[in-house]
Design an enzyme around this catalytic site. Structure first.
Site, PDB file in Angstrom:
ATOM      1  N   ASP A 401      -3.886 -51.810  -3.009  1.00  0.00           N
ATOM      2  CA  ASP A 401      -4.207 -51.989  -4.416  1.00  0.00           C
ATOM      3  C   ASP A 401      -5.444 -52.861  -4.605  1.00  0.00           C
ATOM      4  O   ASP A 401      -5.672 -53.811  -3.859  1.00  0.00           O
ATOM      5  CB  ASP A 401      -3.000 -52.638  -5.108  1.00  0.00           C
ATOM      6  CG  ASP A 401      -3.219 -52.852  -6.589  1.00  0.00           C
ATOM      7  OD1 ASP A 401      -3.364 -51.852  -7.302  1.00  0.00           O
ATOM      8  OD2 ASP A 401      -3.235 -54.020  -7.022  1.00  0.00           O
ATOM      9  N   GLU A 454      -7.438 -48.032  -3.090  1.00  0.00           N
ATOM     10  CA  GLU A 454      -7.789 -47.894  -4.500  1.00  0.00           C
ATOM     11  C   GLU A 454      -9.061 -48.708  -4.690  1.00  0.00           C
ATOM     12  O   GLU A 454      -9.017 -49.919  -4.891  1.00  0.00           O
ATOM     13  CB  GLU A 454      -6.670 -48.430  -5.394  1.00  0.00           C
ATOM     14  CG  GLU A 454      -6.949 -48.164  -6.873  1.00  0.00           C
ATOM     15  CD  GLU A 454      -6.397 -49.222  -7.803  1.00  0.00           C
ATOM     16  OE1 GLU A 454      -6.331 -48.956  -9.011  1.00  0.00           O
ATOM     17  OE2 GLU A 454      -6.053 -50.322  -7.343  1.00  0.00           O
TER      18      GLU A 454
END
Length: 719
Positions: A401, A454
């Site tokens: 993330d 990401e």
């Protein structure tokens, strides 16, 4: 007798070296045993094997410190205490008679920050030492004055199990006899400023659910050997169609109760398999105190959240997925952590895990702290955690993330609010080194596992190997494609011809990285509405437009990711506090949408042209990219053996009958997907198998006339 200042330090739990005074110690007089047992009336020393009395310990003054000379030979073979508490008696082992927990090699590697598996030594580990069962505790807190482990087993009294400091690596340790699996515990830390802190174990394998902050002693999960074929299922040339799931809101019992891991294994796993997905990606399952963070503010990085069951239950979920032929990917958050007092923040009273300077160590956007990637111990903690989930739970991959926030020191900061790197630049060089090391370790220690970034910027080489200057991820989310595509799909079709480049531009960089095409949870929250709600027009156009978007997504080069609920056109914006609206499947248009996604997945997996060369330019060729007036796009997807699929996308609600398209090969072609099909809720405009003609068109020697349905995607193969 001990000097009075040392007695007071023990009684106040301020003694920094309890092993120097407690337990057995040789003196000129003989073997002296001391024990600090608050609340005890009398204490006797018994031989551990025979139970034969060796001595009665005498209380020192009005303290709770007891001591006596003990026959050396018998005591050195082992002893235990018999304690009279007034209301009852109990037999206790003396934690201060046991040897150090950490071996010399572990101490060296932990100090160096190169211990591949620090979770095998730090935290709480069930052990048997000298025939006595208990738990070996170890925690890194180099700047603490004193650290104790506290729990139900010692009435949460920080005086009872004060720990030994291994100065070489800054780790405090103790073997606590008679502590067992299921016991709750925390670490009580006396900071150098005199603050008493209660902290969760950074390496805790299990934790109680909020608001209780305690960890729970659990066995270290055994390593998992992946089933045959799992590594191949993650390969760059394999079909990856990922179903992204938030476990707490996928489905609920009685409208409000969470399903546990085993119930999810019985429901979610077969559903994802039947829908044709190849992988399930879970929003973070690491323990987190705040439900509303969806797991993205974790405190227990080593503990599967107890919201849905035990660590064993979670492992059973992964095993069920593998048995069904599905991979499991976890969202993993090494970019930041919350400021909760019982977590990593100011762990030993200093900025230990985080950067001390808030210009480096605090995220203004998320009000969270940033890991100090410059510290070898912090990098080791995170790399070890990545390996832990892959090795000990057998997950197939980690989606990392907020990578962009790690890469740049000026991420979401104004001038003057950030600190340049050692070279004067904006890149976070130590975070880059950490990501490279993490990916390198995974590649060596867990070949076949994948990592996905990401990453929302144009940082070069995200999926290039570290030895070639890249970060070493296997895949990167294609955020540019996602933003452009959703912006285009939200435009009234009348005006799409003026925004044609939003579709074509993505092919300028489509093969610069190994991409995943994400329609993720981020696109259906925070006022963005649902995916169906973003489509323009009336109800017919909305459903046709979304079916067309999905057809285009599955035909486009790149691996696929779809957030739960999108497969049946959830109408409401995603709400993590309630179940998806499964009742919508009683309506034909929603059922048709799900039918289409299932067929897209099956076609994607069955035809190698749609996945084998997802990441290579040889797998794609434009046939028609300049028909802006009609908003039609057509392209070829190819497999290694030369077989191909032709995709035609019409982004207007006008059917194009007799549309001539250049085709890559002569012969009879048939539709394998028509998103306007009656079965999906469409108008049914379509084609029987069509034959090409030797009429050059779109740069091809052969061409074919077809009917292109309104707001629809067709996929063709040679019959």
């Amino acid at each position: 007798m001990l000097p009075e200042p040392e007695v007071r330090a023990l009684m106040r739990a301020e003694h920094g070296d309890p092993f120097a005074v407690l337990g057995p110690h040789r003196t000129d007089e003989g073997l002296r045993v001391r024990a600090l047992l608050p609340g005890a009336h009398t204490v006797a020393v018994l031989h551990s094997g025979s139970g034969w009395p060796l001595a009665q310990l005498e209380r020192q003054g009005d303290s709770d410190l007891f001591e006596a000379l003990v026959p050396a030979s018998e005591a050195e073979l082992g002893y235990r205490f018999e304690v009279d508490w007034g209301s009852h008696r109990s037999a206790l082992e003396d934690p201060y008679r046991f040897p150090p927990v950490l071996g010399a090699t572990d101490v060296w590697l932990l100090a160096e920050g190169t211990h591949l598996r620090p979770y095998e030594q730090l935290g709480a580990h069930l052990r048997e030492v000298d025939g006595v069962r208990g738990v070996a505790f170890a925690v890194w807190a180099p700047n603490a004055r004193r650290v104790s482990v506290v729990g139900d087993f010692n009435q949460w009294d920080g005086r009872r199990h004060m720990m030994r400091l291994r100065r070489e690596c800054g780790v405090w340790e103790i073997f606590a006899p008679q502590v067992a699996a299921g016991d709750a515990y925390e670490f009580e830390i006396l900071s150098s400023q005199g603050q008493v802190l209660r902290k969760a174990d950074p390496f805790g394998f299990s934790a109680r659910l909020r608001p209780d902050t305690a960890c729970v002693v659990q066995p270290l999960p055994a390593p998992v050997t992946l089933p045959a074929g799992r590594a191949g299922a993650n390969a760059r040339g394999a079909p990856l169609s990922i179903y992204e799931v938030h476990l707490g809101s996928w489905r609920r019992k009685n409208g409000h109760e969470w399903l546990d891991y085993r119930e999810l294994a019985d429901t979610l796993v077969p559903y994802a398999r039947d829908m044709g997905f190849t992988h399930i990606e879970l929003l973070p399952v690491s323990e987190h105190p705040f439900d509303g963070s969806w797991g993205y503010q974790p405190i227990g990085l080593y503990a599967p959240t107890s919201r849905f069951g035990t660590p064993g239950d979670f492992r059973a979920f992964v095993e069920a997925a593998h048995a069904a032929g599905l991979g499991v990917i976890l969202d993993w958050v090494p970019a930041h952590f919350p400021t909760d007092a019982h977590g990593l923040a100011s762990f030993d009273g200093t900025a230990l895990y985080e950067y001390a300077d808030p210009r480096e160590g605090f995220h203004n956007d998320w009000q969270t702290l940033i890991f100090n990637y410059a510290r070898a111990e912090v990098r080791n903690y995170l790399v070890g955690n990545a390996l832990y989930w892959l090795e000990r739970y057998g997950v197939d991959g980690l989606r990392v993330d907020a990578v962009a926030s790690m890469l740049y020191r000026d991420y979401s900061r104004k001038p003057g609010e950030w600190v340049p790197n050692a070279e004067g630049g904006r890149e976070n060089l130590e975070a880059i080194d950490f990501l490279r090391r993490m990916n390198r370790v995974i590649g060596v220690e867990r070949p076949g596992a994948i990592t996905l970034a990401e990453e929302s910027t144009s940082f070069p080489g995200v999926t290039r190997p570290p030895e070639h200057g890249g970060l070493g991820f296997h895949y990167k989310w294609n955020m540019g494609w996602m933003n452009d595509t959703l912006a285009y799909a939200g435009i009234n079709p009348v005006y799409r011809k003026h925004h044609h480049q939003k579709v074509t531009f993505g092919l300028m960089y489509a093969f610069s990285e190994n991409f995943v095409l994400p329609l993720s949870h981020d696109e259906v929250v925070h006022g963005k509405g649902s995916m169906i709600g973003r489509m323009p027009g009336d109800a017919w156009q909305k459903f046709a437009g979304l079916r067309n978007l999905y057809g285009y997504l599955w035909a486009y080069p790149g691996k696929k990711l779809l957030f739960m609920g999108n497969e049946f056109a959830q109408v409401a914006e995603w709400n993590a506090d309630r179940s998806l609206d499964w009742h919508l499947l009683g309506e034909p248009l929603h059922q048709g949408m799900r039918h289409l996604v299932r067929d897209l997945n099956n076609v994607y997996r069955h035809f190698p042209a749609l996945h084998e060369l997802d990441c290579e330019p040889e797998g794609f060729e434009w046939l028609c990219h300049n028909d802006a007036d009609q908003s039609v796009f057509a392209f070829v997807r190819r497999a290694r053996d030369g077989s191909c699929v032709v995709a035609v996308c019409n982004f207007t609600p006008v059917p194009r009958h007799g549309y001539r398209l250049g085709m890559p090969a002569a012969g009879r072609w048939r539709e394998i997907i028509n998103t306007d099909g009656h079965d999906y809720g469409g108008s049914g405009v379509g084609n029987s198998p069509c034959d090409t003609e030797p009429q050059p068109w779109h740069g091809q020697a052969q061409s074919m006339a077809m009917s292109v349905p309104p707001l629809a995607t067709l996929m063709w193969v040679l019959a």
